[in-house]
Motif scaffolding. Structure first.
Motif, PDB file in Angstrom:
ATOM      1  N   LEU A 224     -25.943  25.547 -54.051  1.00 56.12           N
ATOM      2  CA  LEU A 224     -27.084  25.806 -54.918  1.00 56.12           C
ATOM      3  C   LEU A 224     -26.907  25.084 -56.254  1.00 56.12           C
ATOM      4  O   LEU A 224     -25.820  24.600 -56.579  1.00 56.12           O
ATOM      5  CB  LEU A 224     -27.223  27.311 -55.147  1.00 56.12           C
ATOM      6  CG  LEU A 224     -27.392  28.176 -53.895  1.00 56.12           C
ATOM      7  CD1 LEU A 224     -27.411  29.643 -54.277  1.00 56.12           C
ATOM      8  CD2 LEU A 224     -28.649  27.784 -53.128  1.00 56.12           C
ATOM      9  N   PRO A 225     -27.970  24.989 -57.072  1.00 56.97           N
ATOM     10  CA  PRO A 225     -27.854  24.336 -58.383  1.00 56.97           C
ATOM     11  C   PRO A 225     -26.820  25.014 -59.269  1.00 56.97           C
ATOM     12  O   PRO A 225     -26.727  26.245 -59.303  1.00 56.97           O
ATOM     13  CB  PRO A 225     -29.264  24.465 -58.967  1.00 56.97           C
ATOM     14  CG  PRO A 225     -30.161  24.591 -57.778  1.00 56.97           C
ATOM     15  CD  PRO A 225     -29.369  25.349 -56.758  1.00 56.97           C
ATOM     16  N   TYR A 226     -26.062  24.203 -59.988  1.00 61.07           N
ATOM     17  CA  TYR A 226     -25.050  24.699 -60.913  1.00 61.07           C
ATOM     18  C   TYR A 226     -25.683  24.903 -62.283  1.00 61.07           C
ATOM     19  O   TYR A 226     -26.306  23.996 -62.835  1.00 61.07           O
ATOM     20  CB  TYR A 226     -23.898  23.696 -61.004  1.00 61.07           C
ATOM     21  CG  TYR A 226     -22.898  23.990 -62.103  1.00 61.07           C
ATOM     22  CD1 TYR A 226     -22.064  25.100 -62.032  1.00 61.07           C
ATOM     23  CD2 TYR A 226     -22.795  23.141 -63.211  1.00 61.07           C
ATOM     24  CE1 TYR A 226     -21.150  25.368 -63.040  1.00 61.07           C
ATOM     25  CE2 TYR A 226     -21.875  23.403 -64.220  1.00 61.07           C
ATOM     26  CZ  TYR A 226     -21.053  24.516 -64.127  1.00 61.07           C
ATOM     27  OH  TYR A 226     -20.145  24.779 -65.126  1.00 61.07           O
ATOM     28  N   GLN A 227     -25.533  26.094 -62.827  1.00 55.42           N
ATOM     29  CA  GLN A 227     -26.093  26.419 -64.139  1.00 55.42           C
ATOM     30  C   GLN A 227     -25.090  26.033 -65.215  1.00 55.42           C
ATOM     31  O   GLN A 227     -23.995  26.579 -65.293  1.00 55.42           O
ATOM     32  CB  GLN A 227     -26.415  27.909 -64.228  1.00 55.42           C
ATOM     33  CG  GLN A 227     -27.158  28.316 -65.492  1.00 55.42           C
ATOM     34  CD  GLN A 227     -28.593  27.832 -65.506  1.00 55.42           C
ATOM     35  OE1 GLN A 227     -29.246  27.829 -64.464  1.00 55.42           O
ATOM     36  NE2 GLN A 227     -29.091  27.433 -66.666  1.00 55.42           N
ATOM     37  N   TYR A 228     -25.467  25.068 -66.052  1.00 52.16           N
ATOM     38  CA  TYR A 228     -24.590  24.615 -67.132  1.00 52.16           C
ATOM     39  C   TYR A 228     -25.153  25.100 -68.451  1.00 52.16           C
ATOM     40  O   TYR A 228     -26.283  24.787 -68.808  1.00 52.16           O
ATOM     41  CB  TYR A 228     -24.489  23.095 -67.120  1.00 52.16           C
ATOM     42  CG  TYR A 228     -23.576  22.536 -68.184  1.00 52.16           C
ATOM     43  CD1 TYR A 228     -22.191  22.683 -68.076  1.00 52.16           C
ATOM     44  CD2 TYR A 228     -24.085  21.867 -69.283  1.00 52.16           C
ATOM     45  CE1 TYR A 228     -21.348  22.168 -69.051  1.00 52.16           C
ATOM     46  CE2 TYR A 228     -23.253  21.344 -70.255  1.00 52.16           C
ATOM     47  CZ  TYR A 228     -21.882  21.499 -70.129  1.00 52.16           C
ATOM     48  OH  TYR A 228     -21.046  20.996 -71.093  1.00 52.16           O
ATOM     49  N   ARG A 229     -24.355  25.861 -69.155  1.00 50.77           N
ATOM     50  CA  ARG A 229     -24.818  26.533 -70.363  1.00 50.77           C
ATOM     51  C   ARG A 229     -26.036  27.375 -70.013  1.00 50.77           C
ATOM     52  O   ARG A 229     -26.081  28.018 -68.973  1.00 50.77           O
ATOM     53  CB  ARG A 229     -25.085  25.506 -71.459  1.00 50.77           C
ATOM     54  CG  ARG A 229     -23.802  24.784 -71.913  1.00 50.77           C
ATOM     55  CD  ARG A 229     -24.078  23.684 -72.902  1.00 50.77           C
ATOM     56  NE  ARG A 229     -22.830  23.031 -73.298  1.00 50.77           N
ATOM     57  CZ  ARG A 229     -22.786  21.881 -73.952  1.00 50.77           C
ATOM     58  NH1 ARG A 229     -23.905  21.268 -74.299  1.00 50.77           N
ATOM     59  NH2 ARG A 229     -21.611  21.349 -74.270  1.00 50.77           N
ATOM     60  N   ARG A 230     -27.067  27.360 -70.826  1.00 51.66           N
ATOM     61  CA  ARG A 230     -28.200  28.247 -70.558  1.00 51.66           C
ATOM     62  C   ARG A 230     -29.434  27.489 -70.080  1.00 51.66           C
ATOM     63  O   ARG A 230     -30.241  28.035 -69.341  1.00 51.66           O
ATOM     64  CB  ARG A 230     -28.565  29.028 -71.821  1.00 51.66           C
ATOM     65  CG  ARG A 230     -27.520  30.063 -72.209  1.00 51.66           C
ATOM     66  CD  ARG A 230     -28.023  30.867 -73.402  1.00 51.66           C
ATOM     67  NE  ARG A 230     -27.065  31.904 -73.781  1.00 51.66           N
ATOM     68  CZ  ARG A 230     -27.257  32.756 -74.784  1.00 51.66           C
ATOM     69  NH1 ARG A 230     -28.375  32.673 -75.502  1.00 51.66           N
ATOM     70  NH2 ARG A 230     -26.359  33.674 -75.074  1.00 51.66           N
ATOM     71  N   ASP A 231     -29.569  26.264 -70.515  1.00 53.76           N
ATOM     72  CA  ASP A 231     -30.839  25.588 -70.299  1.00 53.76           C
ATOM     73  C   ASP A 231     -30.758  24.365 -69.400  1.00 53.76           C
ATOM     74  O   ASP A 231     -31.740  23.636 -69.250  1.00 53.76           O
ATOM     75  CB  ASP A 231     -31.438  25.165 -71.650  1.00 53.76           C
ATOM     76  CG  ASP A 231     -30.477  24.277 -72.444  1.00 53.76           C
ATOM     77  OD1 ASP A 231     -29.284  24.255 -72.101  1.00 53.76           O
ATOM     78  OD2 ASP A 231     -30.930  23.611 -73.391  1.00 53.76           O
ATOM     79  N   GLN A 232     -29.601  24.113 -68.793  1.00 54.52           N
ATOM     80  CA  GLN A 232     -29.478  22.921 -67.973  1.00 54.52           C
ATOM     81  C   GLN A 232     -28.812  23.257 -66.641  1.00 54.52           C
ATOM     82  O   GLN A 232     -27.909  24.095 -66.572  1.00 54.52           O
ATOM     83  CB  GLN A 232     -28.657  21.842 -68.690  1.00 54.52           C
ATOM     84  CG  GLN A 232     -29.294  21.368 -69.987  1.00 54.52           C
ATOM     85  CD  GLN A 232     -28.576  20.188 -70.574  1.00 54.52           C
ATOM     86  OE1 GLN A 232     -28.533  19.100 -70.000  1.00 54.52           O
ATOM     87  NE2 GLN A 232     -27.994  20.380 -71.747  1.00 54.52           N
ATOM     88  N   PHE A 234     -27.314  21.367 -62.828  1.00 54.92           N
ATOM     89  CA  PHE A 234     -26.856  20.115 -62.228  1.00 54.92           C
ATOM     90  C   PHE A 234     -26.766  20.315 -60.722  1.00 54.92           C
ATOM     91  O   PHE A 234     -26.094  21.231 -60.244  1.00 54.92           O
ATOM     92  CB  PHE A 234     -25.484  19.712 -62.785  1.00 54.92           C
ATOM     93  CG  PHE A 234     -25.077  18.318 -62.401  1.00 54.92           C
ATOM     94  CD1 PHE A 234     -25.666  17.226 -63.013  1.00 54.92           C
ATOM     95  CD2 PHE A 234     -24.122  18.098 -61.425  1.00 54.92           C
ATOM     96  CE1 PHE A 234     -25.308  15.934 -62.666  1.00 54.92           C
ATOM     97  CE2 PHE A 234     -23.754  16.816 -61.067  1.00 54.92           C
ATOM     98  CZ  PHE A 234     -24.345  15.731 -61.691  1.00 54.92           C
ATOM     99  N   TYR A 235     -27.472  19.433 -60.008  1.00 58.78           N
ATOM    100  CA  TYR A 235     -27.544  19.569 -58.548  1.00 58.78           C
ATOM    101  C   TYR A 235     -27.900  18.201 -57.991  1.00 58.78           C
ATOM    102  O   TYR A 235     -29.072  17.861 -57.844  1.00 58.78           O
ATOM    103  CB  TYR A 235     -28.615  20.604 -58.195  1.00 58.78           C
ATOM    104  CG  TYR A 235     -28.608  21.106 -56.766  1.00 58.78           C
ATOM    105  CD1 TYR A 235     -27.431  21.395 -56.094  1.00 58.78           C
ATOM    106  CD2 TYR A 235     -29.815  21.331 -56.102  1.00 58.78           C
ATOM    107  CE1 TYR A 235     -27.453  21.874 -54.809  1.00 58.78           C
ATOM    108  CE2 TYR A 235     -29.839  21.831 -54.811  1.00 58.78           C
ATOM    109  CZ  TYR A 235     -28.653  22.100 -54.162  1.00 58.78           C
ATOM    110  OH  TYR A 235     -28.676  22.593 -52.867  1.00 58.78           O
ATOM    111  N   ARG A 236     -26.869  17.391 -57.715  1.00 58.64           N
ATOM    112  CA  ARG A 236     -27.117  16.004 -57.323  1.00 58.64           C
ATOM    113  C   ARG A 236     -26.311  15.615 -56.094  1.00 58.64           C
ATOM    114  O   ARG A 236     -25.247  16.167 -55.809  1.00 58.64           O
ATOM    115  CB  ARG A 236     -26.788  15.044 -58.469  1.00 58.64           C
ATOM    116  CG  ARG A 236     -27.816  15.017 -59.567  1.00 58.64           C
ATOM    117  CD  ARG A 236     -27.545  13.915 -60.564  1.00 58.64           C
ATOM    118  NE  ARG A 236     -27.662  12.583 -59.973  1.00 58.64           N
ATOM    119  CZ  ARG A 236     -27.543  11.446 -60.656  1.00 58.64           C
ATOM    120  NH1 ARG A 236     -27.289  11.498 -61.967  1.00 58.64           N
ATOM    121  NH2 ARG A 236     -27.659  10.285 -60.062  1.00 58.64           N
ATOM    122  N   LEU A 237     -26.865  14.617 -55.420  1.00 58.24           N
ATOM    123  CA  LEU A 237     -26.273  14.092 -54.197  1.00 58.24           C
ATOM    124  C   LEU A 237     -25.995  12.612 -54.409  1.00 58.24           C
ATOM    125  O   LEU A 237     -26.843  11.883 -54.944  1.00 58.24           O
ATOM    126  CB  LEU A 237     -27.246  14.302 -53.037  1.00 58.24           C
ATOM    127  CG  LEU A 237     -26.778  14.099 -51.599  1.00 58.24           C
ATOM    128  CD1 LEU A 237     -25.655  15.083 -51.249  1.00 58.24           C
ATOM    129  CD2 LEU A 237     -27.962  14.294 -50.655  1.00 58.24           C
TER     130      LEU A 237
END
Length: 348
Positions: A224-232, A234-237
């Protein structure tokens, strides 16, 4: 009858316009440099990701806040096609690109050329195929992509650019159109000598079996998408191994970093020249030294733009890094205390 005179802009209006544009450029480019220095360097973030081997169970201490990297061949549980010309096949993603042979009026010298169908005027009616299906650009994503045993969210993940698909009877359905390895061609002309209105279609895909690396947060059977800090997030291939993905991210970051810095210098330079244009306009009429002075002023403005960009970038780097900001704060306190003690001592 009196001849109509062309409208002219009043000199005061021109001056105000230059000053306004100069100020706008200074503010806008300064904001761009500030934003640029505060961007997340995802290559540094992903360098701390935990590699996951698909042949072994994930570590027990892996939490929802851990960024992981999974490397494996991409697979799907169902075939995919484009509902037009491609046969159903083992694809994770398909992109169809349609071009039309037309006269490009956007150029100074209009000429006949292949143009992407999306660039055509809104009044243009795309060609149709069986059941009146429009032949347009489109992207198709398989609903069930996997890396090893872990399913990806196909609509949320950021896919890499697909690779060209070689077309043949094995990949394309029976069609009256001309099929060559790069294109499907339809029209009244020949592929090498097309007529206005002819179209050609190409495909790019991400096929099953391509070795890829994905970054995200791992659950029992999903990435699943990785939550970085509060507002960003990261989920890439990426294609290839984890190290290749890290290199790609580092190159992306550095290219944008220096690209925006260069754009900032040029924009601030132009802004300063616009603000200085009244002075340069007056100096230009000074005999003998007018042009030379303007050349010198132009280079001085370039130096000021470089210095301006460097100072804004340095302040932004400090402001966006809590540890650097704390270090500078402590340094200022230390220097202030030293200066006060030194100047408070009685002079002999």
């Amino acid at each position: 009858m009196h001849a109509l005179r062309p409208k002219t802009t009043h000199p005061i209006s021109q001056l105000v316009g230059r000053l306004f544009m100069g100020g706008l450029l200074l503010i806008g480019m300064t904001a761009l440099v500030w934003y640029n220095e505060g961007r997340v360097n995802w290559s540094e973030v992903t360098a701390n990701s935990r590699p996951i081997t698909i042949t072994e169970p994930p570590p027990d201490d892996l939490g929802a806040d851990n960024l992981v990297a999974i490397t494996a061949p991409i697979t799907t549980s169902a075939p995919l096609n484009d509902n037009l010309f491609l046969r159903p096949g083992p694809y994770a993603l398909i992109e169809r690109t349609v071009q039309i042979y037309t006269i490009d009026d956007n150029e100074t010298d209009p000429r006949e050329k292949w143009v992407n169908i999306d660039a055509m005027p809104e009044t243009y009616q795309p060609p149709t195929w069986a059941d009146n299906q429009l032949i347009t650009n489109a992207r198709f994503i398989n609903d069930t992509p996997y890396l090893g045993p872990y399913q990806l969210n196909p609509t949320a993940i950021d896919w890499p650019d697909p690779q060209p698909l070689e077309l043949s009877a094995a990949t394309v359905i029976e069609t009256p159109f001309l099929v060559i390895p790069q294109y499907i061609f339809s029209g009244t002309g020949h592929f090498n000598q097309p007529n206005i209105g002819d179209i050609r279609i190409s495909y790019t895909t991400i096929p099953n079996g391509a070795q890829m690396t994905a970054f995200g947060t791992l659950t029992t059977d999903r990435l699943l998408p990785y939550q970085y800090r509060r507002d960003q997030t990261f989920y890439r291939l990426f294609y290839g191994e984890r190290a290749t993905a890290l290199t790609t991210l580092d190159n992306e970051y550095r290219n944008l970093l220096w690209g925006f810095r260069l754009l900032g210098v040029v924009g601030i330079w132009i802004g300063l020249l616009l603000l200085a244009s009244p002075v340069m306009g007056i100096v230009r009429w000074v005999p003998a030294v007018g042009k030379l002075t303007n050349y010198i002023l132009t280079f001085v403005m370039l130096f000021v733009a470089l210095l301006w960009t460097a100072i804004v970038a340095l302040i932004a780097i400090i402001a966006h890094n809590i540890w650097l900001l704390l270090a500078v704060f402590l340094l200022i306190i230390g220097l202030s205390s030293w200066w006060l003690r030194t100047n408070s001592q009685p002079k002999e």
